[in-house]
Design a protein around this motif. Sequence first.
Motif, PDB file in Angstrom:
ATOM      1  N   MET A   1       9.430   7.653  11.868  1.00 13.67           N
ATOM      2  CA  MET A   1       9.054   6.422  11.203  1.00 13.67           C
ATOM      3  C   MET A   1       8.463   6.743   9.825  1.00 13.67           C
ATOM      4  O   MET A   1       7.674   7.661   9.681  1.00 13.67           O
ATOM      5  CB  MET A   1       8.029   5.673  12.041  1.00 13.67           C
ATOM      6  CG  MET A   1       7.521   4.432  11.388  1.00 13.67           C
ATOM      7  SD  MET A   1       6.374   3.571  12.478  1.00 13.67           S
ATOM      8  CE  MET A   1       6.132   2.124  11.539  1.00 13.67           C
ATOM      9  N   ILE A   2       8.849   6.014   8.840  1.00 12.11           N
ATOM     10  CA  ILE A   2       8.303   6.180   7.503  1.00 12.11           C
ATOM     11  C   ILE A   2       7.069   5.292   7.382  1.00 12.11           C
ATOM     12  O   ILE A   2       7.151   4.081   7.550  1.00 12.11           O
ATOM     13  CB  ILE A   2       9.349   5.809   6.436  1.00 12.11           C
ATOM     14  CG1 ILE A   2      10.557   6.747   6.537  1.00 12.11           C
ATOM     15  CG2 ILE A   2       8.735   5.872   5.046  1.00 12.11           C
ATOM     16  CD1 ILE A   2      11.699   6.363   5.631  1.00 12.11           C
ATOM     17  N   THR A   3       5.929   5.911   7.096  1.00  8.67           N
ATOM     18  CA  THR A   3       4.699   5.131   7.007  1.00  8.67           C
ATOM     19  C   THR A   3       4.177   5.007   5.587  1.00  8.67           C
ATOM     20  O   THR A   3       3.439   4.070   5.296  1.00  8.67           O
ATOM     21  CB  THR A   3       3.595   5.737   7.889  1.00  8.67           C
ATOM     22  OG1 THR A   3       3.346   7.074   7.465  1.00  8.67           O
ATOM     23  CG2 THR A   3       4.001   5.721   9.349  1.00  8.67           C
ATOM     24  N   GLU A  94      22.396  15.379  -7.497  1.00 17.75           N
ATOM     25  CA  GLU A  94      22.697  15.440  -6.060  1.00 17.75           C
ATOM     26  C   GLU A  94      21.598  14.841  -5.191  1.00 17.75           C
ATOM     27  O   GLU A  94      21.225  15.389  -4.161  1.00 17.75           O
ATOM     28  CB  GLU A  94      23.007  16.874  -5.626  1.00 17.75           C
ATOM     29  CG  GLU A  94      24.243  17.441  -6.277  1.00 17.75           C
ATOM     30  CD  GLU A  94      24.588  18.832  -5.817  1.00 17.75           C
ATOM     31  OE1 GLU A  94      23.769  19.473  -5.128  1.00 17.75           O
ATOM     32  OE2 GLU A  94      25.687  19.284  -6.154  1.00 17.75           O
ATOM     33  N   LEU A  95      21.073  13.703  -5.639  1.00 18.72           N
ATOM     34  CA  LEU A  95      20.143  12.925  -4.824  1.00 18.72           C
ATOM     35  C   LEU A  95      20.712  11.532  -4.645  1.00 18.72           C
ATOM     36  O   LEU A  95      21.514  11.075  -5.453  1.00 18.72           O
ATOM     37  CB  LEU A  95      18.784  12.800  -5.509  1.00 18.72           C
ATOM     38  CG  LEU A  95      17.881  14.019  -5.531  1.00 18.72           C
ATOM     39  CD1 LEU A  95      16.615  13.709  -6.313  1.00 18.72           C
ATOM     40  CD2 LEU A  95      17.533  14.496  -4.139  1.00 18.72           C
ATOM     41  N   ASP A  96      20.277  10.869  -3.601  1.00 23.42           N
ATOM     42  CA  ASP A  96      20.664   9.474  -3.426  1.00 23.42           C
ATOM     43  C   ASP A  96      20.102   8.649  -4.569  1.00 23.42           C
ATOM     44  O   ASP A  96      19.024   8.935  -5.093  1.00 23.42           O
ATOM     45  CB  ASP A  96      20.124   8.927  -2.108  1.00 23.42           C
ATOM     46  CG  ASP A  96      20.881   9.468  -0.907  1.00 23.42           C
ATOM     47  OD1 ASP A  96      22.062   9.840  -1.054  1.00 23.42           O
ATOM     48  OD2 ASP A  96      20.284   9.508   0.180  1.00 23.42           O
ATOM     49  N   TYR A  97      20.846   7.618  -4.951  1.00 25.32           N
ATOM     50  CA  TYR A  97      20.351   6.734  -5.996  1.00 25.32           C
ATOM     51  C   TYR A  97      20.730   5.295  -5.699  1.00 25.32           C
ATOM     52  O   TYR A  97      21.691   5.018  -4.990  1.00 25.32           O
ATOM     53  CB  TYR A  97      20.868   7.141  -7.378  1.00 25.32           C
ATOM     54  CG  TYR A  97      22.350   6.941  -7.584  1.00 25.32           C
ATOM     55  CD1 TYR A  97      22.836   5.753  -8.118  1.00 25.32           C
ATOM     56  CD2 TYR A  97      23.256   7.934  -7.258  1.00 25.32           C
ATOM     57  CE1 TYR A  97      24.198   5.562  -8.314  1.00 25.32           C
ATOM     58  CE2 TYR A  97      24.617   7.754  -7.454  1.00 25.32           C
ATOM     59  CZ  TYR A  97      25.085   6.570  -7.982  1.00 25.32           C
ATOM     60  OH  TYR A  97      26.426   6.389  -8.169  1.00 25.32           O
ATOM     61  N   LEU A  98      19.925   4.401  -6.239  1.00 22.42           N
ATOM     62  CA  LEU A  98      20.163   2.966  -6.165  1.00 22.42           C
ATOM     63  C   LEU A  98      20.328   2.454  -7.580  1.00 22.42           C
ATOM     64  O   LEU A  98      19.474   2.697  -8.432  1.00 22.42           O
ATOM     65  CB  LEU A  98      18.990   2.256  -5.495  1.00 22.42           C
ATOM     66  CG  LEU A  98      18.732   2.612  -4.036  1.00 22.42           C
ATOM     67  CD1 LEU A  98      17.365   2.092  -3.598  1.00 22.42           C
ATOM     68  CD2 LEU A  98      19.830   2.033  -3.163  1.00 22.42           C
ATOM     69  N   ALA A  99      21.433   1.777  -7.848  1.00 18.89           N
ATOM     70  CA  ALA A  99      21.681   1.235  -9.180  1.00 18.89           C
ATOM     71  C   ALA A  99      21.056  -0.149  -9.298  1.00 18.89           C
ATOM     72  O   ALA A  99      21.051  -0.933  -8.349  1.00 18.89           O
ATOM     73  CB  ALA A  99      23.185   1.169  -9.445  1.00 18.89           C
ATOM     74  N   LYS A 100      20.497  -0.405 -10.492  1.00 19.12           N
ATOM     75  CA  LYS A 100      19.916  -1.720 -10.781  1.00 19.12           C
ATOM     76  C   LYS A 100      20.952  -2.560 -11.510  1.00 19.12           C
ATOM     77  O   LYS A 100      21.653  -2.029 -12.375  1.00 19.12           O
ATOM     78  CB  LYS A 100      18.673  -1.575 -11.662  1.00 19.12           C
ATOM     79  CG  LYS A 100      17.555  -0.806 -10.998  1.00 19.12           C
ATOM     80  CD  LYS A 100      16.336  -0.793 -11.879  1.00 19.12           C
ATOM     81  CE  LYS A 100      16.164   0.558 -12.525  1.00 19.12           C
ATOM     82  NZ  LYS A 100      14.966   0.680 -13.339  1.00 19.12           N
ATOM     83  N   ARG A 113      19.258   4.896   6.703  1.00 15.35           N
ATOM     84  CA  ARG A 113      19.579   6.324   6.958  1.00 15.35           C
ATOM     85  C   ARG A 113      18.316   7.173   6.953  1.00 15.35           C
ATOM     86  O   ARG A 113      18.132   8.060   7.783  1.00 15.35           O
ATOM     87  CB  ARG A 113      20.563   6.836   5.903  1.00 15.35           C
ATOM     88  CG  ARG A 113      21.955   6.328   6.078  1.00 15.35           C
ATOM     89  CD  ARG A 113      22.975   7.143   5.282  1.00 15.35           C
ATOM     90  NE  ARG A 113      22.566   7.475   3.949  1.00 15.35           N
ATOM     91  CZ  ARG A 113      23.011   6.893   2.842  1.00 15.35           C
ATOM     92  NH1 ARG A 113      23.889   5.931   2.920  1.00 15.35           N
ATOM     93  NH2 ARG A 113      22.590   7.285   1.657  1.00 15.35           N
ATOM     94  N   TYR A 114      17.417   6.902   5.992  1.00 13.18           N
ATOM     95  CA  TYR A 114      16.169   7.665   5.936  1.00 13.18           C
ATOM     96  C   TYR A 114      15.294   7.365   7.136  1.00 13.18           C
ATOM     97  O   TYR A 114      14.648   8.251   7.692  1.00 13.18           O
ATOM     98  CB  TYR A 114      15.408   7.380   4.636  1.00 13.18           C
ATOM     99  CG  TYR A 114      15.986   8.140   3.466  1.00 13.18           C
ATOM    100  CD1 TYR A 114      15.541   9.420   3.164  1.00 13.18           C
ATOM    101  CD2 TYR A 114      16.989   7.587   2.679  1.00 13.18           C
ATOM    102  CE1 TYR A 114      16.086  10.131   2.113  1.00 13.18           C
ATOM    103  CE2 TYR A 114      17.534   8.291   1.620  1.00 13.18           C
ATOM    104  CZ  TYR A 114      17.080   9.574   1.342  1.00 13.18           C
ATOM    105  OH  TYR A 114      17.612  10.274   0.301  1.00 13.18           O
TER     106      TYR A 114
END
Length: 118
Positions: A1-3, A94-100, A113-114
């Motif tokens: 779990m991500i806290t 080579e990292l995940d990215y989110l485009a705005k 996924r994370y």
Amino acid sequence: MITKILIVEDELISSGELIRLIKKDTIQATTIETVQSMDIAMTLLKDHNHELVIFNLELPGAFEFLDFAIGSGVCLIMTINDTPENRIAARLIELDYLAKPFNPVLVKEMLGRYKQAM
């Protein structure tokens, strides 16, 4: 779990949208911190145990922050303005990215996924 999540974004609309999407139905983080500078982000990353950092690749000091963050073992996702040059740079790193502007479906998928990996 991500806290614990740290968002490093100078655009308040973008950071607000990320927080909304994270809280909506993806990750039930207990703490989401937002800052607008890489210097503050490095201090927070040293002093706190964030599991996930979402940061704007275009902020001053982003590459120094990236070097530091990779060494800390934290999971990283970059945000970029959606231009061909930025997409190429993100792929080279080579990292995940989110485009705005953020696509809610892609944000949910990536954060899911994370969440599963932790």
